[in-house]
Design a protein around this motif. Structure first.
Motif, short mmCIF file in Angstrom:
data_model
loop_
_atom_site.label_atom_id
_atom_site.label_comp_id
_atom_site.label_asym_id
_atom_site.label_seq_id
_atom_site.Cartn_x
_atom_site.Cartn_y
_atom_site.Cartn_z
N VAL A 268 -6.15 6.54 1.68
CA VAL A 268 -6.88 5.28 1.63
C VAL A 268 -7.80 5.29 0.41
CG1 VAL A 268 -6.74 4.88 4.13
CG2 VAL A 268 -8.66 6.19 3.19
N GLU B 4 -12.40 3.11 5.07
CA GLU B 4 -11.00 3.03 5.46
C GLU B 4 -10.56 4.29 6.21
OE1 GLU B 4 -8.22 1.60 2.43
OE2 GLU B 4 -9.93 0.66 1.43
N LYS C 199 -8.86 3.99 9.84
CA LYS C 199 -7.53 4.57 10.09
C LYS C 199 -7.60 5.67 11.15
CE LYS C 199 -3.41 6.17 7.66
NZ LYS C 199 -2.83 6.44 6.32
#
Length: 109
Positions: free
Chosen positions: A88, A93, A97
């Motif tokens: 990422v 992020e 995730k």
């Protein structure tokens, strides 16, 4: 001003370990930058700084992260390594995730 004063009071005793809870929340960008410059300086002097935050920009400033979601550790390591590992572009992020992976593993949506 209260955050700046709290940090100054904490530093007066010259502690080996500093525990800070969201030290940059609600402050202007210039003061945030000054606080991080001081925290990096203290880290280089050998001080241990334990910091809690929901501000992912602050998390990216750290040497090492432990991301916790729903009381469970979901990711741990150096910010740049985690970004590469999760493929990422940011620590935020990584958190998102890793959270989705946690949901898939536990069956939560």
């Amino acid at each position: 001003m209260k955050r700046r004063l709290s940090l100054a009071i904490a530093l007066v005793a010259d502690p080996e370990i500093l525990i800070l809870d969201e030290p940059t929340v609600g402050i202007d960008p210039e003061l945030r930058q000054q606080i991080w410059q001081e925290l990096h300086r203290l880290g280089k002097e050998g001080k241990t700084i334990l910091l809690t935050t929901h501000v992912m920009d602050d998390a990216e400033e750290s040497d090492s992260l432990l991301m916790i979601r729903n009381g469970v550790a979901i990711a741990q390591g150096q910010p740049d390594r985690l970004i590469k590992e999760f493929k990422v572009k940011s620590v935020e992020e990584v958190f998102l995730k890793a959270g989705r992976q946690q949901d898939a593993h536990t069956g939560n949506d």
